[in-house]
Design a protein around this motif. Structure first.
Motif, PDB file in Angstrom:
ATOM      1  N   UNK A 121       0.915  -1.151  -0.125  1.00 46.68           N
ATOM      2  CA  UNK A 121      -0.160   0.167   0.107  1.00 46.68           C
ATOM      3  C   UNK A 121       0.990   1.120   0.071  1.00 46.68           C
ATOM      4  N   UNK A 122       1.302   1.844  -1.371  1.00 50.24           N
ATOM      5  CA  UNK A 122       2.178   2.894  -1.424  1.00 50.24           C
ATOM      6  C   UNK A 122       1.484   4.205  -0.808  1.00 50.24           C
ATOM      7  N   UNK A 123       2.300   5.038  -0.118  1.00 51.34           N
ATOM      8  CA  UNK A 123       1.803   6.072   0.461  1.00 51.34           C
ATOM      9  C   UNK A 123       2.399   7.228  -0.438  1.00 51.34           C
ATOM     10  N   UNK A 124       1.798   8.040  -0.763  1.00 50.26           N
ATOM     11  CA  UNK A 124       2.174   9.201  -1.777  1.00 50.26           C
ATOM     12  C   UNK A 124       3.169  10.066  -0.932  1.00 50.26           C
ATOM     13  N   UNK A 125       2.785  10.330   0.252  1.00 48.66           N
ATOM     14  CA  UNK A 125       3.538  11.294   1.243  1.00 48.66           C
ATOM     15  C   UNK A 125       4.864  10.650   1.315  1.00 48.66           C
ATOM     16  N   UNK A 126       5.021   9.317   1.522  1.00 46.04           N
ATOM     17  CA  UNK A 126       6.210   8.602   1.784  1.00 46.04           C
ATOM     18  C   UNK A 126       7.255   8.944   0.423  1.00 46.04           C
ATOM     19  N   UNK A 127       6.450   8.600  -0.593  1.00 41.98           N
ATOM     20  CA  UNK A 127       7.224   8.843  -2.072  1.00 41.98           C
ATOM     21  C   UNK A 127       7.684  10.238  -2.058  1.00 41.98           C
ATOM     22  N   UNK A 128       6.974  11.127  -1.848  1.00 42.41           N
ATOM     23  CA  UNK A 128       7.514  12.601  -1.975  1.00 42.41           C
ATOM     24  C   UNK A 128       8.469  13.073  -0.912  1.00 42.41           C
ATOM     25  N   UNK A 129       8.479  12.513   0.132  1.00 45.57           N
ATOM     26  CA  UNK A 129       9.432  12.671   1.123  1.00 45.57           C
ATOM     27  C   UNK A 129      10.872  12.169   0.654  1.00 45.57           C
ATOM     28  N   UNK A 130      10.576  10.797   0.356  1.00 45.70           N
ATOM     29  CA  UNK A 130      11.979  10.318  -0.300  1.00 45.70           C
ATOM     30  C   UNK A 130      12.702  11.001  -1.536  1.00 45.70           C
ATOM     31  N   UNK A 131      11.721  11.542  -2.203  1.00 49.23           N
ATOM     32  CA  UNK A 131      11.998  12.340  -3.136  1.00 49.23           C
ATOM     33  C   UNK A 131      12.947  13.522  -2.754  1.00 49.23           C
ATOM     34  N   UNK A 132      12.186  14.263  -1.946  1.00 48.19           N
ATOM     35  CA  UNK A 132      12.760  15.525  -1.298  1.00 48.19           C
ATOM     36  C   UNK A 132      14.048  15.131  -0.698  1.00 48.19           C
ATOM     37  N   UNK A 133      14.069  14.124   0.357  1.00 51.15           N
ATOM     38  CA  UNK A 133      15.366  13.936   0.850  1.00 51.15           C
ATOM     39  C   UNK A 133      16.537  13.653  -0.007  1.00 51.15           C
ATOM     40  N   UNK A 134      16.127  12.979  -0.970  1.00 51.36           N
ATOM     41  CA  UNK A 134      17.192  12.570  -1.862  1.00 51.36           C
ATOM     42  C   UNK A 134      18.013  13.753  -2.383  1.00 51.36           C
ATOM     43  N   UNK A 135      16.915  14.856  -2.927  1.00 51.08           N
ATOM     44  CA  UNK A 135      17.516  15.971  -3.522  1.00 51.08           C
ATOM     45  C   UNK A 135      18.419  16.756  -2.231  1.00 51.08           C
ATOM     46  N   UNK A 136      17.799  16.880  -1.062  1.00 50.98           N
ATOM     47  CA  UNK A 136      18.441  17.382  -0.135  1.00 50.98           C
ATOM     48  C   UNK A 136      19.696  17.039   0.251  1.00 50.98           C
ATOM     49  N   UNK A 137      20.074  15.895   0.265  1.00 47.87           N
ATOM     50  CA  UNK A 137      21.277  15.243   0.479  1.00 47.87           C
ATOM     51  C   UNK A 137      22.383  15.652  -0.566  1.00 47.87           C
ATOM     52  N   UNK A 138      22.026  15.779  -1.772  1.00 43.31           N
ATOM     53  CA  UNK A 138      23.032  16.061  -2.950  1.00 43.31           C
ATOM     54  C   UNK A 138      24.160  17.045  -2.569  1.00 43.31           C
ATOM     55  N   UNK A 139      23.634  18.262  -2.223  1.00 41.80           N
ATOM     56  CA  UNK A 139      24.899  19.163  -1.917  1.00 41.80           C
ATOM     57  C   UNK A 139      25.613  18.811  -0.761  1.00 41.80           C
ATOM     58  N   UNK A 140      25.033  18.312   0.344  1.00 45.27           N
ATOM     59  CA  UNK A 140      26.135  17.820   1.055  1.00 45.27           C
ATOM     60  C   UNK A 140      26.985  16.599   0.852  1.00 45.27           C
ATOM     61  N   UNK A 141      26.397  15.748  -0.087  1.00 43.06           N
ATOM     62  CA  UNK A 141      27.295  14.615  -0.606  1.00 43.06           C
ATOM     63  C   UNK A 141      28.386  15.196  -1.434  1.00 43.06           C
ATOM     64  N   UNK A 142      28.037  16.086  -2.388  1.00 37.99           N
ATOM     65  CA  UNK A 142      29.168  16.750  -3.072  1.00 37.99           C
ATOM     66  C   UNK A 142      30.268  17.344  -2.272  1.00 37.99           C
ATOM     67  N   UNK A 143      29.549  17.956  -1.179  1.00 40.20           N
ATOM     68  CA  UNK A 143      30.481  18.635  -0.410  1.00 40.20           C
ATOM     69  C   UNK A 143      31.562  17.531   0.109  1.00 40.20           C
ATOM     70  N   UNK A 144      30.951  16.518   0.703  1.00 40.13           N
ATOM     71  CA  UNK A 144      31.732  15.580   1.378  1.00 40.13           C
ATOM     72  C   UNK A 144      32.852  15.060   0.757  1.00 40.13           C
ATOM     73  N   UNK A 145      32.378  14.407  -0.441  1.00 45.77           N
ATOM     74  CA  UNK A 145      33.194  13.965  -1.590  1.00 45.77           C
ATOM     75  C   UNK A 145      34.434  14.934  -1.979  1.00 45.77           C
ATOM     76  N   UNK A 146      33.860  15.920  -2.233  1.00 46.08           N
ATOM     77  CA  UNK A 146      34.947  17.095  -2.595  1.00 46.08           C
ATOM     78  C   UNK A 146      35.943  17.330  -1.539  1.00 46.08           C
ATOM     79  N   UNK A 147      35.543  17.347  -0.425  1.00 49.53           N
ATOM     80  CA  UNK A 147      36.308  17.678   0.893  1.00 49.53           C
ATOM     81  C   UNK A 147      37.435  16.476   1.031  1.00 49.53           C
ATOM     82  N   UNK A 148      36.783  15.257   0.875  1.00 49.38           N
ATOM     83  CA  UNK A 148      37.762  14.236   1.119  1.00 49.38           C
ATOM     84  C   UNK A 148      38.876  14.190  -0.079  1.00 49.38           C
ATOM     85  N   UNK A 149      38.353  14.642  -1.436  1.00 47.64           N
ATOM     86  CA  UNK A 149      39.322  14.398  -2.431  1.00 47.64           C
ATOM     87  C   UNK A 149      40.457  15.737  -2.109  1.00 47.64           C
ATOM     88  N   UNK A 150      40.051  16.602  -1.543  1.00 46.69           N
ATOM     89  CA  UNK A 150      41.034  17.766  -1.267  1.00 46.69           C
ATOM     90  C   UNK A 150      41.826  17.242  -0.363  1.00 46.69           C
TER      91      UNK A 150
END
Lengths: 136, 528
Positions: free
Chosen positions: A102-131
């Motif tokens: 029984x899919x919940x639309x709000x669950x789907x939307x929350x996962x989508x938003x979370x994924x996008x929010x994580x992106x800049x932090x993830x890029x920063x972390x990877x970039x920081x480690x490379x440097x």
């Protein structure tokens, strides 16, 4: 094999499906790493060590790796863990879409938003480690 | 048994030629590399995909592979359908059939049954114009298509797509049940048919070599969604089934575990030199006639190796891309547990209206290749992608797009002691492909589907090959006469797609089999 592989497997499994891996899944994970020879680069080793020590960082590392290290072995290891838990009757309820799901639309939307929010932090972390690695 | 005809290759071409000859009483020997699946089919349960997922503790073994071979080497974006159970199809190829190229990446096979072990079972009767462009006789092929369809069992339906796939086939079994995802798409098409058809686009049911009724000792499909993983019941036709069937004849011999290298011809017949996979020693086989059916690349390789001089021949391979779409109306809907994994609908773009230069998109639902294969393509973190893909995947329609192919200056095989290949499209061709794909995408959008990221595969990934020994009436080297006989030879024939001048976008397998039957009839006429 490095004993921290078991620790890595546990951290990855908890991250992906909020569940401890079974002994069978740990065995399969170790076998997969050996069969597929998924050795890590220095950057990836640093990320791995950080994520094992501080598991909360894994979601950021995963988000960053999805864009900056798409074909790297760190991400492939996560995919390996994913495939092992997916190909298991113990966890199929998290993957299968059948009459009982029984899919919940709000669950789907929350996962989508979370994924996008994580992106800049993830890029920063990877970039920081490379440097950090290059500085070493 | 003294061989009258030696056939190289047990794929669809070779085995259909063999059947024609064997049934006429000819002593036939089929030689192949002998690779087969000794592991996975035996341990994969004869059960429905969803049931296996929910209950089978050992499913990782056949879904992922004993050595996790189901996970590796997918950076080149081809071979997603090469599940562990199908990896045997390409075993030995790297060692025995090397090809040097940085632009062409073909699949060849030394397996029993050849590449048909991974065939999507899509059946297409080329149109009369297409057949003429290929260099084939439409009238002969029409009868041959019918014969082959009666041999293998084809299911399908008469609709807008019939003209492009199953025209002329009379004894079709009832079509495979359409799943809810593609059923929804077909409904949308039927509501918008007039608008879509005005754009020269037609959508209809595919004709599949998949049984919907028991036939010839094979079981009808149970719609268990396991077609990529096992061959239980033999519902999907594979050449290996025919190999087993022919073994019941005393005049049939199957020599497995050999890679044919070269042949010699004299006035009495032919000798074939083959390398034993097991002993690594060369052995000689003698016959009156030789039929090469090792695939357009394989047959050309044998002929070039035999001639042993520098030579260049053309090659054709369809351009292939895949493009997933999201069908929004399907969000929140679930999949029925009984469905097929195979292509059930096809979209045809026929701009000329003459059925001579058609592009097509084979349309699939996605479930049985597991979610991780989708998730790894998504540029988001994996953890959140699990519920996202789980929610979305009933709404995915995956399209596999093929375009027709003609010879070109930079599309060739070359032999100078080793086989090399080059495959480059001209700028005009690339523009045409993009333009046509744009038209197909627009049509899908009119049906309520949003395109996601297109994946362009490298040349050779379509697994459709032809044109390496083009038909010619001039009886010249490295060409085939229209009856399939190799130019400048008396006892050597080629029964695969090597002779075709043109390669339609439509799947080639049924036409290969139909042509092979005709070549076998020529050989029969010569012998008798």
């Amino acid at each position: 094999m490095d004993p921290s592989v078991e620790k890595e497997c546990k951290v990855f499994c908890m991250y992906l499906i909020e569940c401890e891996p079974s002994q069978r899944e740990i065995f399969l994970y170790k076998k997969a790493l050996s069969d597929l020879k998924l050795d890590l680069t220095d950057n990836e080793m640093t990320i791995r060590k950080l994520c094992i020590r501080f598991p909360f960082l894994l979601k950021f590392a995963d988000a960053g790796a999805a864009l900056m290290m798409r074909n790297g072995n760190f991400r492939k290891r996560l995919i390996v863990m994913l495939s092992i838990v997916e190909a298991s009757p113990d966890h199929c309820d998290k993957f299968i879409y059948d009459e009982e799901f029984r899919p919940k639309v709000h669950h789907f939307i929350w996962n989508g938003i979370s994924s996008i929010i994580l992106i800049p932090f993830g890029i920063f972390l990877i970039f920081f480690i490379k440097v950090f690695q290059n500085g070493k | 048994m003294e061989n009258e005809v030696i056939i190289v290759g047990s794929g669809p071409s070779g085995i259909m030629a063999a059947r024609t000859l064997v049934e006429a009483g000819v002593r036939v020997c089929v030689i192949d590399g002998g690779y087969k699946d000794d592991i996975y089919n035996a341990v994969t349960p004869d059960k429905n995909f969803t049931e296996i997922r929910k209950r089978d503790l050992d499913q990782h073994f056949f879904f992922l592979g004993n050595n996790f071979e189901g996970l590796g080497q997918e950076n080149n974006k081809i071979g997603a359908q090469l599940t562990p159970a199908r990896k045997y199809i390409v075993d030995g190829v790297g060692k025995y059939l090397p090809i040097m190229s940085d632009s062409f990446f073909p699949f060849e096979s030394l397996a029993v049954g050849g590449l048909s072990g991974g065939w999507g079972t899509g059946c297409f009767c080329f149109s009369p114009l297409e057949l003429k462009l290929c260099g084939l006789d439409p009238i002969k092929l029409e009868n041959s298509y019918r014969l082959i369809s009666e041999r293998i069992g084809i299911s399908g339906l008469s609709d807008d797509a019939t003209e492009y796939c199953s025209r002329g086939l009379l004894k079709l079994q009832k079509p495979v049940k359409l799943d809810s995802n593609l059923g929804s798409l077909l409904n949308a098409y039927q509501k918008n048919k007039i608008k879509i058809n005005k754009r020269n686009i037609f959508i209809g049911r595919s004709a599949l070599a998949l049984l919907t009724e028991d036939f010839d000792g094979r079981r009808q499909s149970l719609l268990d969604e396991m077609e990529f993983w096992s061959a239980h019941g033999q519902s999907a036709w594979r050449a290996a089934i025919e190999v087993e069937r022919l073994k019941k004849y005393d005049n049939f011999r199957h020599l497995s575990g050999y890679v044919v290298k070269v042949f010699e011809e004299n006035e009495k017949g032919i000798k074939v030199k083959a390398l034993s996979v097991e002993s690594d020693k060369e052995e000689m086989f003698v016959g009156k006639k030789l039929i090469l059916a090792a695939g357009a690349i394989g047959s050309a390789r044998i002929i070039m190796q035999t001639a042993n001089k520098k030579v260049r021949t053309p090659i054709l391979s369809n351009s292939y891309s895949y493009l997933p779409f999201l069908q929004w109306r399907r969000l929140g809907e679930y999949f029925e547990s009984k469905k097929t994994s195979l292509c059930q609908l096809i979209m045809y773009l026929d701009e000329s209206g003459k059925n001579d230069d058609v592009s097509l998109a084979s349309l699939f639902s996605y479930r049985s290749l597991l979610l991780f294969k989708l998730i790894k393509e998504v540029p988001l973190n994996i953890r959140n992608s699990i519920p996202l893909m789980r929610y979305l995947h009933p709404a995915f329609t995956i399209s596999g797009i093929h375009h027709a192919e003609r010879p070109g200056e930079y599309k060739y095989l070359e032999w100078d002691g080793h086989l090399k290949a080059s495959y480059h499209y001209s700028e005009n061709e690339k523009k045409e492909f993009l333009r046509k794909e744009g038209l197909m995408v627009k049509a899908m959008m009119m049906l309520g589907c949003t395109p996601l990221k297109k994946v362009k595969t490298p040349a050779g990934a379509s697994i459709h090959y032809a044109g390496t020994l083009p038909f010619s009436t001039n009886n010249e080297k490295f060409h085939l006469l229209p009856n399939g006989r190799l130019g400048v030879h008396d006892h050597v024939y080629v029964a695969d797609g090597s002779g075709f001048h043109f390669l339609p976008a439509k799947g080639i397998t049924l036409t290969l089999m139909a042509n092979a039957h005709l070549v076998a009839k020529e050989v029969l006429h010569e012998i008798r």
